[in-house]
Every structure is written in C-alpha cells, then in structure tokens.
Design an enzyme around this catalytic site. Structure first.
Site, short mmCIF file in Angstrom:
data_model
loop_
_atom_site.label_atom_id
_atom_site.label_comp_id
_atom_site.label_asym_id
_atom_site.label_seq_id
_atom_site.Cartn_x
_atom_site.Cartn_y
_atom_site.Cartn_z
N LYS A 151 12.72 -42.37 6.48
CA LYS A 151 11.07 -42.25 6.78
C LYS A 151 11.13 -41.90 8.29
CE LYS A 151 9.06 -44.29 3.15
NZ LYS A 151 7.98 -45.07 2.73
N HIS B 83 1.13 -50.51 -4.48
CA HIS B 83 1.55 -49.34 -3.75
C HIS B 83 2.01 -48.31 -5.15
CE1 HIS B 83 0.91 -50.89 0.03
NE2 HIS B 83 1.80 -51.81 -0.10
N LYS C 146 1.04 -45.55 -8.16
CA LYS C 146 0.10 -45.09 -8.57
C LYS C 146 -0.25 -45.24 -9.99
CE LYS C 146 1.55 -41.61 -5.25
NZ LYS C 146 2.46 -40.15 -5.13
N ARG D 288 10.94 -33.56 -4.37
CA ARG D 288 11.25 -33.10 -5.70
C ARG D 288 9.92 -33.01 -6.36
NH1 ARG D 288 8.90 -38.19 -7.13
NH2 ARG D 288 9.19 -39.86 -5.90
N VAL E 283 5.73 -37.27 -10.55
CA VAL E 283 4.94 -37.75 -11.64
C VAL E 283 3.84 -37.19 -12.19
CG1 VAL E 283 4.01 -39.77 -13.09
CG2 VAL E 283 6.24 -39.94 -11.87
P1 ADP Z 1 6.83 -45.43 -0.80
O1 ADP Z 1 7.99 -44.32 -0.16
O2 ADP Z 1 7.30 -46.62 -0.70
O3 ADP Z 1 5.89 -44.92 -1.82
P2 ADP Z 1 4.68 -44.82 1.34
O4 ADP Z 1 5.19 -44.36 2.93
O5 ADP Z 1 4.50 -43.38 0.58
O6 ADP Z 1 5.98 -45.59 0.59
O7 ADP Z 1 3.60 -45.54 1.15
C1 ADP Z 1 2.96 -46.04 -0.13
C2 ADP Z 1 1.61 -46.49 -0.04
O8 ADP Z 1 1.69 -47.61 0.87
C3 ADP Z 1 0.58 -45.84 0.48
O9 ADP Z 1 0.24 -44.94 -0.54
C4 ADP Z 1 -0.35 -46.47 1.04
O10 ADP Z 1 -1.09 -47.02 -0.15
C5 ADP Z 1 0.29 -47.66 1.75
N1 ADP Z 1 0.62 -47.30 2.90
C6 ADP Z 1 1.77 -47.02 3.52
N2 ADP Z 1 1.72 -46.68 5.03
C7 ADP Z 1 0.45 -47.26 5.37
C8 ADP Z 1 -0.25 -47.35 6.51
N3 ADP Z 1 0.21 -47.06 7.71
N4 ADP Z 1 -1.60 -47.84 6.36
C9 ADP Z 1 -1.95 -48.29 5.34
N5 ADP Z 1 -1.39 -48.14 3.90
C10 ADP Z 1 -0.23 -47.68 4.11
#
Ligand code: ADP
Length: 450
Positions: free
Chosen positions: A116, A235, A237, A291, A294
């Site tokens: 990340k 977190h 979907k 990738r 879903v």
């Molecule tokens: P993962 O790789 O575990 O899916 P993400 O970085 O895509 O992690 O974040 C997943 C979810 O976490 C986001 O869709 C959101 O709901 C929450 N999230 C992530 N970063 C933030 C942030 N900076 N502020 C608020 N919510 C966040």
C-alpha cells in the site's frame, strides 16, 4: 489466440472464467482440491487436475502443483481468478518464465500495487489524488503523532500489506496512538507476515467508489465507469451498485479521465480497479486491485462488455479491439453477495444445499457454482452466489432486485438472502444516501430493536 487456459481458482469465479473461455472457443483446465471433486467448475471444464488436500495452502495456493498441472495438460495460459494467487507477483513471474501467458497485469505492477505504501507513492507520481497521511511507513507513536497533527485526528493506522479489510485501527486522539499502532502491527504481522504500518486521515462519512479499468499493455487504458461499494460490514462489501447514486456524469468523466491517464503512464495491462474514498465531491485513492473483482458483473451489465473476454484477448496479444468512445453506460445494476452465513449473526453456515432455484427473467444474472445436492465446504470463502440485476434506471433495478430476492431459493444452509431482503425496505438504502458506515450502524440498531 489461446488454445487452452488453466483456471487457478474455484467456485463461481472459476465457472465465470470457464464461460468466457468457452465462448471464445478456448479449452479449459480446472484444478481442484480433494474437497472440490464434485464442484461445478470441475464438472464443466474440459480437463481437471487434483492439486492437493482441502486446505488452500496445500491446493489453491500450491504454486508447484498448479504449474505442474499446467505443464502436464499443455495449457498455454493461466487465469488466477480472484483471491488465492491472483495478486502474487512471484506466481505471475513464474508463469511467464515457463513461457505461459499470465492472464493479468505484469508481475512488476502487481508488486507495485500490492504494497500500500509503494502504491500510494506511485499514485501520487502518476497524478491520482490520495488520502492525506504519512505516505510512508511509521515506526514510533511520536512519528505517527507528527503526521496525525498535520492531517488532524481521527486517523486510521493501516497495514502496508493489508487486504480483505484486515489490519486497520482507528485513533481518535494522541492517547489512542500507541495502542492502535501496536494492535495494527500485531494483526498485520500475524495476518500478512509484515508488520509495517502507515497513517492516514480517517474520512468520516465517505463513500467507497471504485473505477474499473482495462489496459492493453501498450498504453491504451479505458474505463468502464464506477461502482459504489459503500455497503460494507467489517470493511467487506455486501452489496454493490453501478453507477454510484452519488456521482453525476461530469464527476464520472473527470475521475474516469484522471484514472485512465494515470494508468496509461505505466502502460497498465489487463483488468484493474482503482479504489477511492469519495467525500464532499473529492476522490481519495486508497488502493488498486490488480485483478478482476467479485463485483465486476455490475459493470458488465451497464456496459455490455465481457471483462474476462477482454482479459483473454489482451493475454493473447490481440489488444482490446475498442476505445473509450465505444463504451456506453446504460441503466443501473446491483449485485447482492449471497454468503453461506446466518443473516443476523453472520456465523458461517457450510453444509449441504438441499434445494436451489435461481431466479431469471429480463435483466437477471446469477453467478454461482452451487446446485441442489452440492455441499458447501467449510474450507473456503463463504460466497456461494451473486445475484445481479439490471434495470433501465435505479428505481426499476430495485423493483427487479426485490422480485428476484423473493424468487431465489437456497435451502439447507443459512444464507444472507434475508439480509438483502430486509435492506430493500430501508429508506436510507432505497434513496441511495448511505456512506461506508451506514450498514453497520443500521445492523447495530436492528439488533437493539429486536
Ligand atoms: P483492504 O485492502 O483491506 O480492502 P482498503 O484500503 O481498500 O483495505 O480499505 C478498506 C475499507 O476500509 C474502505 O472501503 C473503507 O471502508 C475503510 N477505510 C480505509 N481507509 C480509510 C480512511 N482513510 N478513512 C476512512 N475509512 C477508510
């Protein structure tokens, strides 16, 4: 063109890939664990190879067994599907070193986006707007505090190697930081074998908006509009829609252009999704998934394009065959993830499916690999079906969704169908006015009122 594709996955997504292959005249090789001998993807594939015992580590993640299966069946390409090895850059590299096509991006891009921190740094470099934060790993609470002071509390501590919604901790004030940092580090170390973490501003009421892209690897990148995946629990979907009820066409065009321009700079290849949080009219990049996702079918429903077919064409060196102006956005689509889980407690519910009926009719698609008599094994993801509906507009789509949720039958195991049915009557959902926290708050209030 490709003659034979090995599908290194299971369940509905293996079947989804098999279907695209067959429509292009490509033979398929299924691989499976001993728990999946009777799985639909195994039954339908032209050839099948058992690659190990039930545990994923010894089967669907067993690189040596999968590469051997490709070798003995003379496959000329491997599709990794979703999860498992799909974002393993080493696997992608080994596939290509063996002279096979990897149906996905280059190992270099998987690597870049899989971490990340490097992903965020690259995002800044290629012109994507990001969430304010440390943009690099933080070691000590003092360091974290310095960034938090800059962006303002609350902040979220995230694992560099995080995924699947795990490895995140919130700190509301400086006193919370040491514990949040420690917990995140521990969780990240245990789950991902990498305890590096970073700090981001916590957005309070964002929506999760993601842009679907496809690149030909030679600098042409197109987008297929966005998906709104704000309905989440832990977190993860739960239900997705396209287009987002919160985005107008000018905003869509703006973010679509930003994303395609950015990814053209790195000559991105194959399918990818750029995920943003969207708040007060601004987009903030959180990560890119290198990738298929879903929820890709809702994009297919509103554009009419088969994204797996596009992946196969690109892997075969045939390019996309279309450009941005050929991609229309028509109507509205929603996907309900149907998991083998209790619809109230979310406890997993593997077991035998004794009855199964898939709804049909205009604008209805069910992506599932289950059938009556099939036993959902306890070893894997709980997703058993995706109910996807399309309508000319959101209102018609919702009416159709309600109708199909009443029609679908999955008997013998608990599923989240009832959760989706309950959602259909909630004004915050039907109005489209929800953020990423709304579903959990609503589930909480439902529990209290019961
Ligand atoms: P993962 O790789 O575990 O899916 P993400 O970085 O895509 O992690 O974040 C997943 C979810 O976490 C986001 O869709 C959101 O709901 C929450 N999230 C992530 N970063 C933030 C942030 N900076 N502020 C608020 N919510 C966040």
């Amino acid at each position: 063109m490709l003659d034979k594709v090995l599908i290194a996955n299971r369940g509905e997504i293996a079947l989804r890939i098999h279907r695209a292959c067959k429509e292009m005249g490509i033979n398929t090789v299924a691989v499976h664990s001993t728990a999946d001998e009777n799985a639909m993807h195994v039954r339908l594939a032209d050839e099948a190879v058992c690659i190990g015992p039930p545990s994923s580590a010894n089967s669907y993640l067993n690189i040596a067994a999968i590469l051997s299966a490709a070798n003995i069946t003379s496959a000329d390409a491997i599709h990794p599907g979703i999860g498992f090895l799909s974002e393993n850059s080493q696997f992608a590299e080994m596939v290509e070193e063996l002279g096979l096509a990897f149906i996905g991006p280059t190992a270099e891009h998987i690597n870049l986006m899989g971490d990340k921190i490097t992903a965020k740094q690259k995002a800044v470099e290629i012109g994507l707007p990001v969430v304010p934060g440390s943009n690099g790993a933080v070691e000590t609470p003092a360091e974290a505090e310095a960034f938090a002071a800059e962006v303002g509390f609350p902040v979220i501590i995230k694992a560099t190697a995080g995924g699947g919604g795990r490895g995140m901790q919130i700190a509301h004030c400086a006193e919370d930081l040491p514990d949040a940092l420690n917990m995140c580090r521990q969780e990240a170390g245990a789950a991902f074998g990498n305890d590096s973490v970073y700090v981001e501003k916590l957005l309070l009421q964002p929506r999760h908006i993601e842009v679907q892209v496809m690149g030909d690897g030679n600098g042409l990148v197109v987008h297929f509009g966005e998906r709104d995946c704000s309905l989440q629990r832990r977190h993860q979907k739960v239900l997705e829609e396209a287009p987002s009820p919160a985005i107008d066409s000018a905003t869509r065009q703006r973010i679509g252009e930003t994303v395609t321009k950015a990814l053209a700079k790195i000559r991105y290849r194959s399918a990818g999704t750029v995920e943003f949080l969207y708040e007060n009219g601004e987009f903030y990049f959180i990560e890119m998934n290198t990738r298929l996702q879903v929820e890709h079918p809702i994009t297919e429903m509103i554009t009419g394009y088969d994204l797996v077919r596009a992946q196969l064409r690109v892997a075969a060196g045939k390019g996309l065959g279309y450009t941005q102006k050929d991609i229309p956005l028509m109507g509205h689509a929603i996907e309900c993830r149907i998991n083998a889980e209790n619809p109230v407690t979310f406890a997993p519910s593997p077991g035998k499916v004794i009855d199964y009926h898939a709804p049909g009719g205009l604008g209805v698609r069910v992506d599932s690999a289950i059938y009556a008599g099939y036993t959902v094994p306890p070893h894997y993801d709980s997703l058993v079906a995706k109910l996807i509906v399309h309508g000319r507009n959101r209102e018609l789509c919702l009416m159709r969704l309600r109708r199909t949720l009443d029609e679908i039958v999955v008997g013998g195991i608990d599923t989240t169908i009832a959760l989706h049915q309950r959602l259909m009557d909630v004004p915050e959902f039907t109005s489209g006015e929800y953020d990423i926290h709304w579903l959990e708050q609503w589930l909480e209030s439902e529990l209290q009122n019961s």
